[in-house]
Each structure stands twice: as C-alpha cells, then as structure tokens.
Design a protein around this motif. Sequence first.
Motif, PDB file in Angstrom:
ATOM      1  N   ILE A 165       0.801  -1.222   0.000  1.00 28.58           N
ATOM      2  CA  ILE A 165       0.000   0.000   0.000  1.00 28.58           C
ATOM      3  C   ILE A 165       0.841   1.283   0.000  1.00 28.58           C
ATOM      4  N   GLU A 166       2.131   1.171   0.281  1.00 27.78           N
ATOM      5  CA  GLU A 166       3.023   2.335   0.395  1.00 27.78           C
ATOM      6  C   GLU A 166       2.811   3.408  -0.693  1.00 27.78           C
ATOM      7  N   PRO A 167       2.791   3.033  -1.970  1.00 28.35           N
ATOM      8  CA  PRO A 167       2.620   4.053  -3.021  1.00 28.35           C
ATOM      9  C   PRO A 167       1.317   4.842  -2.883  1.00 28.35           C
ATOM     10  N   VAL A 168       0.289   4.225  -2.328  1.00 29.19           N
ATOM     11  CA  VAL A 168      -0.991   4.923  -2.149  1.00 29.19           C
ATOM     12  C   VAL A 168      -0.840   6.007  -1.079  1.00 29.19           C
ATOM     13  N   LEU A 169      -0.038   5.716  -0.061  1.00 28.91           N
ATOM     14  CA  LEU A 169       0.195   6.709   1.001  1.00 28.91           C
ATOM     15  C   LEU A 169       0.927   7.915   0.406  1.00 28.91           C
ATOM     16  N   ASP A 170       1.915   7.657  -0.444  1.00 26.64           N
ATOM     17  CA  ASP A 170       2.650   8.754  -1.094  1.00 26.64           C
ATOM     18  C   ASP A 170       1.722   9.591  -1.969  1.00 26.64           C
ATOM     19  N   LEU A 171       0.813   8.899  -2.622  1.00 29.26           N
ATOM     20  CA  LEU A 171      -0.137   9.553  -3.515  1.00 29.26           C
ATOM     21  C   LEU A 171      -0.978  10.591  -2.771  1.00 29.26           C
ATOM     22  N   ALA A 172      -1.338  10.231  -1.538  1.00 32.58           N
ATOM     23  CA  ALA A 172      -2.151  11.138  -0.729  1.00 32.58           C
ATOM     24  C   ALA A 172      -1.385  12.438  -0.492  1.00 32.58           C
ATOM     25  N   GLY A 173      -0.069  12.347  -0.320  1.00 35.68           N
ATOM     26  CA  GLY A 173       0.733  13.555  -0.158  1.00 35.68           C
ATOM     27  C   GLY A 173       0.720  14.377  -1.435  1.00 35.68           C
ATOM     28  N   GLU A 174       0.850  13.690  -2.538  1.00 38.63           N
ATOM     29  CA  GLU A 174       0.920  14.359  -3.842  1.00 38.63           C
ATOM     30  C   GLU A 174      -0.383  15.108  -4.181  1.00 38.63           C
ATOM     31  N   PHE A 175      -1.520  14.534  -3.792  1.00 37.96           N
ATOM     32  CA  PHE A 175      -2.789  15.137  -4.198  1.00 37.96           C
ATOM     33  C   PHE A 175      -3.526  15.841  -3.055  1.00 37.96           C
ATOM     34  N   ALA A 176      -2.797  16.126  -1.988  1.00 40.83           N
ATOM     35  CA  ALA A 176      -3.448  16.715  -0.805  1.00 40.83           C
ATOM     36  C   ALA A 176      -4.170  18.016  -1.136  1.00 40.83           C
ATOM     37  N   ASP A 177      -3.694  18.750  -2.127  1.00 41.56           N
ATOM     38  CA  ASP A 177      -4.315  20.048  -2.416  1.00 41.56           C
ATOM     39  C   ASP A 177      -5.225  20.022  -3.648  1.00 41.56           C
ATOM     40  N   ALA A 178      -5.494  18.840  -4.157  1.00 45.62           N
ATOM     41  CA  ALA A 178      -6.364  18.766  -5.343  1.00 45.62           C
ATOM     42  C   ALA A 178      -7.766  19.266  -4.975  1.00 45.62           C
ATOM     43  N   PRO A 179      -8.326  20.179  -5.775  1.00 49.98           N
ATOM     44  CA  PRO A 179      -9.668  20.668  -5.456  1.00 49.98           C
ATOM     45  C   PRO A 179     -10.763  19.657  -5.808  1.00 49.98           C
ATOM     46  N   SER A 180     -10.442  18.712  -6.674  1.00 54.38           N
ATOM     47  CA  SER A 180     -11.454  17.775  -7.142  1.00 54.38           C
ATOM     48  C   SER A 180     -10.761  16.498  -7.631  1.00 54.38           C
TER      49      SER A 180
END
Length: 368
Positions: free
Chosen positions: A208-223
């Motif tokens: 699941i590690e890459p999914v956790l990183d993804l959350a950091g990457e898209f933390a500011d996505a408006p949608s």
Amino acid sequence: EKGGYDWFMRKEIYEQPRAVADTLLGRYDENSRLVLDEIRISENELRSIDKIVIIACGTAFYAGMVAKYAIEHWTRIPCEVELASEFRYRDPIVGPTTLVVAISQSGETADTLMAIRHAQEQKARVLAVCNTNGSTIPREADAVIYTHAGPEIGVASTKGFLTQLVACYLLGLYLAQVRGTKFGDEIAATMAELQAMPAAITEVLEAIEPVLDLAGEFADAPSVLFLGRHVGYPVALEGALKLKELAYIHAEGFAAGELKHGPIALLEEALPVFAVVPPKGRDQLHAKVLSNLQEVRARGARTIVLAEHDDTDVVPYADVLIRLPRVSTLLQPLVATVPLQVFACELATRKGHDVDQPRNLAKSVTVE
Ligand code: BG6
C-alpha cells in the motif's frame, strides 16, 4: 481499542482480510454445498422468486450495485438496485414473488427500515444483509445474512462494505445452487476464489506504500474523479464517496463509458483521475477503459490506474500505477476498493481531519 492505529478506520481497513474470512466461515460444507441456515425462506419459495430488489443507502447501496451484476449473472433472476430513500415514494412494483434484499451495516438506517416495511406491506419477502446482531432491520426481515465483520466504529464504512459484498456473493451463489442455474463445480470454483480473498486483500495492504505517497501528492487537489466499468463502476462511486466523507474534497465517480457523454468537459490539466481497469477477459471492457484513459491523458489530467499486477497494456496510460492481485471480474471490487479506502483515509489525515468522526455525518441515520 485502536490496536496501535491512529484511527479506528485504519484499524478496520487492516482488519478486512479477517473480516472477509469471518463472513465466509461455516457457510460452505464438506459436501460442497452452501449452507445459509439463517435464511428462513424455504428453498421452494426461493425457487418461485421472479425478481430481486436490493435497497440500501450510502456505501451499502454501492455494495448492492455490485451484487446486482453478480446475482443476475449467476441466477438469471432480474435484479434491481434502488436507494432506500427513493424506494417507497415511487409506488414500486413488488409482491409475494419479489425478494427484497436490504443491505445495512448498522441495521438501523431509517430510510432502509421504512423501505422494507413498505415491501412487507406488499407481501414481498425481505432478506437483510446486516452486520449488527439483533438490530431492527434483521429483526423485522424474514431472513438475514450476518456479515460478522465485528463492530465498525469509523463512520465511513470499510470492512462493512467488503463483507457486504461477500454476503451478497454468497446469496447469489446460494440462489444459483437452489435454482440450479450454476453447476456445483462452478459454484465450487467461485467459492475457492472467495476463500482466497483474505490473502489477496492482505497482498494489497502489504503493497500500500505508493498509495500513502499519492495522498501527499494530491493533498491540495480541489477535485478528484473516479472511473470504472461493470463492477468497477460502483467501486469508482465508493472511492469518490470515501473522499467526500473524509477529506471534504469534491469527488465524483463515473461509469467510464459515460465519460464522453458529459464528464469529459471537466477534464483539465493536473486533475487527478482514478480508473479501475477490469481484468482482461473475453469482453472488450479492458480495451474500452484504456481508450477512456487515453482521452483523459490527452487533456492533461493525471491518471492513477488500478490494474492487475501483470497487466502491461496499461503502462502507457498510467501516470501512477496501483497493482492488484489477479481475481475474476465479478470479485475485483474486493481488492480494488482497498487502495481507495486507504487513499481517502490518508488524505484526510494529512489535512488534519477527524477521520473517525467526519463533520456532519453519523454512523447510522435513524431519521428519514
Ligand atoms: C450513512 C453513513 O449515513 O449511512 C454511511 O454515514 C453508510 O457511511 C450509510 O454507508 C448506510 O448505513 P447502513 O448502516 O445502513 O449500512
């Protein structure tokens, strides 16, 4: 308590292999027969059913959407899924040969309860798929399949959802057994696949590690958008719902085939778009989702692709690839949903939200 996890939700996500195993426990005997003793509807009555109507709310409704695909495919009984809050207000056609399946984790959701009461007034048989022993919906229903997931504390459902799926698969196979629409060896093959699911879900969680990183990457996505086809469509809807509930981000799930009929207008540079890619099969679904992904990428959006671990065709279409174990199409929601749950939980955590108690939501809503 939280067993060392920061949130009940995360604990419950990681409990899913165990929860799914518990839903399956004791329901397939040494003679390769499904035994759903708690279904107090006789086999004769089940043979006379000519229509199934599934009613539920929220996450449970998406479990119902998946169930429709499986139950119709295995039993050839026409099956509808409807939001419980809509059901009784449109004068639905149900009667003594209708099986109404009410899915509810809590067993207390007022919309679902009112819907089953309406169905019973029309003499329909009601079967509950429920997690909470002795709650109102299973008490009022004619029959119940308990999911045995254990208490779910996080408001956003996780193990509740996966175990609802398993209970619905069991119901579909049981109906197929009773009505003879599937041979014993076909049922055995699907049961073997279900029995292998706890290990498959564990595999997803271990990577699941890459999914956790993804959350950091898209933390500011408006949608964020989610696409899927077939049973991947309800998975997309569930992924979007989790994100709305927990991260308070605008998120929408679409049937991938509908992209060209409207949602494509939403695509823009850097918009995150998740896509659930079905396993390669005899149908064209796999290729069709890839062509949707091409459309998405051509407009500069970012694709996060969930696909089988050895699916190399998807590589050119994926900005980020999340690998899933190989399972058959109908069962894929059991593995494909998990990364989406983790993504929403992680994103909400990074935003500093209370994941277990999201604003404005209640675990069970006991008013209509
Ligand atoms: C909602 C919860 O209000 O009720 C959702 O916030 C849940 O998470 C829905 O899916 C249905 O609940 P239940 O208990 O009937 O499955």
